[in-house]
Design an enzyme around this catalytic site. Structure first.
Site: not given
Lengths: 402, 422
Positions: A301, A147-149
């Site tokens: 990120w 999730t979301e890096l």
């Protein structure tokens, strides 16, 4: 060896909550998912982005056999909504899968923060998602993207234990130090490949493409090729271009030429002498690691901070996360499928993101993505929905006892 | 008997207790045969079955340009009481904009927002021009003003007509600002009370403030408590059906979420109660400038499964919430009167009010605490919730008190005051 240009597109839609899910609804109406607006949003994005962008990629793949290799990560909640609202989008992704040139990555089914908050739930969601991808696209994911890096050493270790051969992360400057994001690394104490995002070049498309603040005219494919060629002339093994798929037609408008940019880039890259398009799996298999990378702290990120503060940065976000995850054991023991489903839909990180109070700079991005008037409104509705699930859980428990 | 009244809000357009109180009072006065012309800055929404002749200062009393300018100059002379008003006012600037937009012979209509916004002070002064005009042209027996926004207008009307002026103080700048008064507003309040023949206020604590802080002679200040509308009491029965089915208790804060109302003391007490007893939920209903801060404060205590915010509520949801609640708390830091506890009593809910509220003076049987004493507040909440007998006794006693509280009695008292001047 040519420079591998590795595109990974993120496809995600949360189950947004009803803006009128008020205090009086708690424990009474359990319909806190806003199916009407979720459907409308899905239909709109399907029309602006998913369908036309998939068409661009499918045509490019057919025109340049073997040359166009790209990857997607599609969250479980997005897949569920394709099935519910826009099955034609799912079919068009399946068509892409059938070409054999598209890799599908694994992530948490609910695009959740479980990697940070519950290892048990994290592992369960990744397995559920991996199985779903295999079922829908006929390929077992070997690359994991969180999730979301969100990333650190521990998450890489779990990814390895789950059998993945590669994982992705943001190329955060303060973590990399003197190192370049354009190499392959090995996460500390593992034997898998770590592929980093080149955020400067990724953001050139995802954020700055037609942004009047940054540039007079929208980015052209020829101009972008010069940026890539500058790197490939230095013989970098790899360039990670990671971005939201909604970039193409939703965040940036078709009228500004974002879909033509995608088509032309694919065309130019397929004919380039020094670069080739490659999927993460292929990059991990063919490019040698430059050594171990030790990232103990969480990175992501999101925002300028590139940490967890977009989701767990204030008391509203922390308290809802804490309450939700404190219910995990009892929710699962209840074996009540509806309850488990609703609880998991609330685990989606977007709900936390909407309650973010970082107002300046990055706050504008948060506001763009949030359906609510303020972070506090978002929190109130989210807390109401969590309390509804909690009350239903308590009722189930009382019934079992009596 | 004809009364010229100046107010700032009147139902259906109200933003707080002032409009409700004006409505209750004028309705009861009109039943006693008092003929009231009520002036508001601007009429908003539809008026039905109004007990008064409601006039909007914005368009009912238009003025020609020359008249307007003359009055503006006249105000400039005597506005010395508000020499401190200048930051808000720029008459030259104002005249300039008027000139540029109006033709030479056109009538100028003064525009009002009728809100409490940034231009409030300017609107207050413009509103006063209407006072002079009305005082001159029509005949009334008494002039009655509600709160400081209207005091200049009342004074102008008195000067023009020579009729007696009653000013009604529903709250002072000390209550609203937390002992950090805005000088301009304080000056206007003081000026209005000094020029008035009589000051009516809504509690003894208010009278003390008026005497101590504004230097008004005690004999000129009369205390008349507010009341509550009771017409709809019979309809409350069926609302009880909303009562939740489980045996959880709901403790309610309902009001503007502002410093004056003491919301943080409610949250502090809630945290202590939640630690000690199960099956209790706290609800904070309303909106206000401290709402966001209070939400964050509550969340930081990790009590979000026991404490809920509703946001601003319309009349139906308000009733509904009252009918679900088991205890009402008003921890106001400074409350001139405080009408909401009476609404709670109407709904058969025991109440806890702060000693710093006017209502504490008449609710003999309510539990009273000092707003800062959150330990005692928490203990009182636990006591009432865990002893249904005590809660029941409080309700019964409070209801007896409520029977004595009626706008009819308020109106009789106010009419007596008017008659003294005839």
């Amino acid at each position: 060896m040519k420079t591998a240009v590795c595109f990974y597109f993120q496809v995600h839609q949360p189950f947004r909550l009803r803006k009128d899910y008020d205090f009086f609804s708690i424990g009474k109406n359990h319909n806190f998912i806003d199916h009407t607006s979720n459907r409308q949003i899905m239909e709109k994005i399907a029309k602006n982005c998913y369908l036309p962008a998939n068409k661009v990629l499918l045509e490019a793949i057919k025109k340049n056999p073997g040359k166009i290799n790209i990857s997607f990560s599609i969250s479980g909640t997005a897949l569920e909504q394709f099935e519910l609202y826009t099955p034609e989008v799912l079919e068009s992704f399946q068509e892409l899968a059938q070409t054999g040139n598209v890799e599908f990555l694994a992530e948490t089914w609910h695009h959740s923060l479980a990697s940070v908050l519950s290892e048990n739930e994290f592992v369960e969601q990744v397995k559920l998602h991996r199985d779903k991808i295999q079922k829908v696209f006929g390929q077992k994911p070997t690359t994991f993207r969180n999730t979301e890096l969100i990333y650190n050493n521990r998450i890489a270790t779990i990814a390895e234990q789950l059998g993945f051969t590669a994982t992705l992360a943001e190329g955060v400057d303060k973590m990399l130090g003197w190192r370049s994001p354009n190499f392959i690394y090995t996460p500390k104490d593992t034997n898998i490949a770590l592929l980093l995002k080149n955020y400067k070049l990724s953001d050139e498309i995802a954020f700055r493409f037609s942004n009047k603040f940054w540039r007079e005219k929208p980015l052209t494919a020829a101009e972008y090729m010069t940026y890539l060629e500058k790197l490939s002339s230095r013989k970098v093994p790899y360039i990670g271009l990671f971005m939201d798929y909604e970039t193409f037609g939703e965040h940036h408008r078709k009228e500004d030429g974002i879909l033509s940019l995608l088509a032309e880039l694919m065309n130019l890259l397929s004919k380039n002498d020094s670069m080739e398009l490659a999927t993460p799996k292929e990059v991990a298999r063919t490019r040698r690691s430059m050594g171990e990378l030790d990232i103990p702290e969480y990175t992501s990120w999101a925002d300028r901070e590139r940490d967890l503060s977009a989701w767990l940065g204030n008391s509203m976000q922390n308290s809802t996360a804490k309450l939700l995850y404190s219910m995990e054991k009892d929710i699962k023991t209840s074996k009540n499928e509806e309850l488990i489903r609703d609880w998991r839909r609330l685990l989606t990180s977007d709900h936390n993101y909407y309650a973010c109070t970082k107002y300046y700079g990055d706050g504008a991005v948060h506001n763009y993505f949030s359906p609510y008037n303020s972070p506090h409104d978002a929190f109130m509705i989210y807390a109401n929905a969590i309390n509804d699930v909690k009350i239903r859980l308590e009722r189930t428990q009382n019934q079992t006892e009596s | 008997m004809k009364v010229l009244m100046f107010g700032w809000e009147f139902p259906p357009h109200i933003s707080g207790g002032l409009g409700t109180a004006c409505f209750g009072l004028t309705k009861a006065l009109s039943k006693l045969g008092v003929d009231i012309t009520f002036i508001v800055p601007k009429i908003k929404g539809e008026q039905k079955d109004s007990p008064v002749t409601l006039l909007g200062a914005d368009n009912i009393v238009p003025m020609t340009k020359s008249e307007f300018e003359k009055q503006t100059e006249h105000l400039e002379e005597y506005i010395e009481i508000g020499s401190t008003l200048t930051p808000y006012l720029d008459f030259d600037e104002y005249k300039k904009t008027k000139k540029s937009t109006d033709g030479d012979n056109n009538d100028v209509t003064i525009e009002f927002s009728g809100n409490y916004g940034q231009n409030l002070m300017e609107e207050v002064v413009r509103y006063s021009l209407v006072g002079e005009k009305l005082g001159k042209e029509q005949s009334y027996d008494v002039i009655h003003c509600h709160d400081w926004m209207t005091f200049l207008a009342g004074h102008e009307a008195k000067k023009a007509s020579g009729k007696p002026l009653v000013v009604h103080v529903h709250s002072t700048e000390f209550d609203r600002s937390g002992n950090n008064p805005n000088t301009e507003i304080f000056n206007l309040e003081k000026f209005g009370m000094e020029k008035a023949d009589l000051v009516i206020t809504v509690s003894k604590r208010m009278k003390d403030i008026i005497v101590d802080k504004y230097g008004i002679a005690a004999k000129k200040v009369t205390v008349i408590y507010n009341a509550v509308e009771k017409d709809d009491i019979s309809e409350l029965g069926k609302l009880r059906e909303f009562k939740k089915s489980n045996n959880e208790k709901i403790v309610l804060f309902l009001g503007r979420i502002t410093m004056q109302k003491g919301p943080e003391y409610f949250i502090e007490a809630a945290r202590m109660v939640i630690e000690k007893i199960p099956n209790v939920r706290f609800v904070m209903a309303g909106a206000g400038d401290l709402a966001k801060k209070m939400i964050e404060k509550m969340a930081s205590m990790d009590i979000i499964d026991r404490f809920h915010f509703t946001g601003f509520l319309g009349p139906n949801d308000r009733e509904r919430l009252f009918s679900m609640s088991d205890l009402y708390i008003m921890p106001s830091v400074s409350e001139p009167f405080g009408i909401t506890p009476l609404e709670a009593i109407k709904h058969n809910i025991p109440v806890i009010v702060s000693n710093q509220s006017g209502i504490a003076e008449i609710l003999e049987d309510a539990i009273k605490i000092d707003f800062w004493n959150t330990d005692k507040l928490a203990q009182s909440i636990i006591d009432i919730l865990s002893s249904p007998h005590q809660g029941h006794a409080i309700i019964e006693n409070n209801k007896r008190t409520l029977e004595q509280i009626d706008w009819k009695y308020v109106a009789i008292h106010v009419r007596e005051i008017y008659q003294n001047y005839l």
